[in-house]
Design an enzyme around this catalytic site. Structure first.
Site, short mmCIF file in Angstrom:
data_model
loop_
_atom_site.label_atom_id
_atom_site.label_comp_id
_atom_site.label_asym_id
_atom_site.label_seq_id
_atom_site.Cartn_x
_atom_site.Cartn_y
_atom_site.Cartn_z
N GLY A 175 0.76 -1.24 0.00
CA GLY A 175 0.00 0.00 0.00
C GLY A 175 0.79 1.29 0.00
N GLU A 201 3.92 -6.49 1.11
CA GLU A 201 3.58 -6.78 -0.27
C GLU A 201 3.60 -5.52 -1.15
OE1 GLU A 201 0.64 -10.56 0.71
OE2 GLU A 201 -0.21 -8.56 0.44
N PRO A 202 4.77 -4.97 -1.41
CA PRO A 202 4.83 -3.81 -2.30
C PRO A 202 4.52 -4.21 -3.74
CG PRO A 202 7.04 -4.58 -1.80
CD PRO A 202 6.09 -5.37 -0.93
N CYS A 206 -14.26 5.05 -28.73
CA CYS A 206 -15.57 5.62 -29.00
C CYS A 206 -16.38 5.58 -27.71
CB CYS A 206 -16.26 4.83 -30.11
SG CYS A 206 -17.78 5.61 -30.69
#
Length: 431
Positions: free
Chosen positions: A248, A290-291, A361
């Site tokens: 995080g 947990e990078p 589009c």
């Protein structure tokens, strides 16, 4: 300039990691995703060194590969001695094909099917991070079929609000992820895991959110989780060996964002863990982090060619490019801020404030609004910074647009890590 690996050449061209972006665009075409391999390696080493210095013995980082899940990234993680986490069987399969050792892999997700769990166990997954009761029962069944005791971490919700964007806030009680501590469900899930014959419960996991600049939410989460570990020890006699604090830590996308001292944040978390364990008379668990974004985000940029400049007098100016929400949906999804630069005209004065629009589009196909630029022309080159995370991973073939290539800038020069999709690739699954 936002990052140290950016500069401007004497020709007024944007230089990324020592390479003239206009030359790379000519060689590989646009849209083009570029990745600085050395910065990825350096960030892995920064995490490893800090965790070794400031956290309990055995602590290590796991690359959160949903940020950028391609074979080359898993190969780099092997070379850098990183663990990984995966969130799908597709990511797991990609890691297997890249030769990543599965004993160093952790399988996440809140909605794993029986097939997912079976696939992971058959490929020798190191840990399954279990989210809920149904999944725990399914892991136990599949492990029994295989005749093993599957190592598991339980994902818990610590009830921490890191005050990040609502769609990337994952630590609140009412989030879809994990079992909440405050409701008693975490304790119930823990006891059920301990009762299972084919579950080896090694500890707990939490994740409070993404793009967080302050260390405080991580310290708050660590304290809550350690207190829970001590409570379970005192009441039920089980002491967790592993505590995974998730990822995080953010990265600066625009100049107003603060820079982050990753090692400094880890040091502060380590001090909190040491003090809390001493207060609780608790043996410090192995800490995992947990990078993901912070490993790859600022290592990447995307180059686009300007197709159209459209002035609507009294309203706005659109600068449209040859990519858009198909290769970067994050503005459409989150209104994510990016820095956009005129890669072939870096020394020209800004004359307009415009909306950079994509080629899909779709009226919502916008890359960024209120962008100051020189008066652009068809054929000019724009660079969108900090696109290494959650861009290619979230890319689609909307409007049947092929996805761009990823070119790594390595020590021996540029090389293609992911080739550009062709129109024929779009028909691969059509019958």
């Amino acid at each position: 300039m936002l990052y140290e690996h950016l500069s401007v050449s004497s020709q007024g061209h944007l230089v990324f990691s020592g390479h003239d972006t206009t030359q790379l665009a000519k060689e590989y075409g646009t849209p083009l995703m570029l990745m600085d391999e050395q910065l990825v390696r350096d960030r892995c080493r920064e995490y490893q060194n800090a965790m070794k210095q400031y956290l309990p013995a055995g602590s290590r980082p796991l690359y959160a590969s949903k940020a950028l899940s391609i074979k080359r990234m898993y190969e780099l993680m092997v070379q850098e001695n990183m663990g990984i986490d995966v969130v799908s069987s597709g990511e797991l399969y990609t890691a297997v094909r890249a030769g990543f050792p599965m004993e160093n892999a952790f399988y996440h997700g809140n909605s794993k099917s029986d097939a997912d769990i079976r696939f992971a166990i058959e490929h020798g997954i190191g840990y399954i991070v279990c989210d809920n009761f149904d999944e725990l029962d399914a892991i136990d069944r599949e492990a029994a079929r295989k005749g093993i005791c599957q190592k598991v971490l339980l994902r818990l919700s610590p009830g921490i609000d890191p005050h990040t964007h609502e769609k990337i806030n994952t630590g609140r009680v009412d989030c879809k992820f994990g079992s909440a501590i405050v409701t008693g469900q975490a304790e119930e899930l823990t006891l059920r895991a301990l009762s299972k014959a084919n579950i080896c419960l090694d500890g707990f996991h939490c994740h409070v959110g993404s793009q967080i600049f302050d260390h405080t939410p991580f310290c708050d989460a660590a304290a809550t989780m350690l207190e829970y570990i001590a409570k379970i020890r005192d009441i039920h006699g089980y002491t967790a060996r592993v505590l995974n604090l998730g990822g995080g830590m953010g990265v600066p996308y625009v100049s107003k964002d603060p820079s982050i001292d990753y090692a400094g944040n880890i040091q502060k978390v380590g001090k909190l863990i040491e003090e809390t364990c001493a207060r609780l008379n608790l043996e410090a668990p192995v800490i995992l982090m947990e990078p993901g974004r912070s490993i790859v985000a600022d290592a990447g940029i995307t180059l686009y060619t300007v197709s159209t400049v459209k002035d609507i007098p009294g309203f706005k100016t659109f600068v449209s490019v040859d990519g858009g929400m198909a290769d970067n949906p994050r503005y459409t999804l989150y209104q994510s801020e990016y820095t956009i630069l005129p890669a072939n005209r870096m020394t020209d004065a800004n004359e307009i404030v415009c909306t950079v629009a994509g080629c899909c589009c779709e009226s919502g196909d916008i890359l960024q609004e209120n962008v100051p630029l020189p008066r652009m022309a068809r054929g000019d080159l724009l660079a969108v910074l900090t696109t290494g995370a959650y861009n290619y991973s979230m890319a689609s073939n909307y409007n049947r647009i092929p996805r761009p290539p990823i070119v790594m800038l390595g020590a021996d020069g540029p090389y293609v890590a992911v080739r550009r999709e062709t129109y024929e690739d779009l028909l691969t699954c059509d019958l």
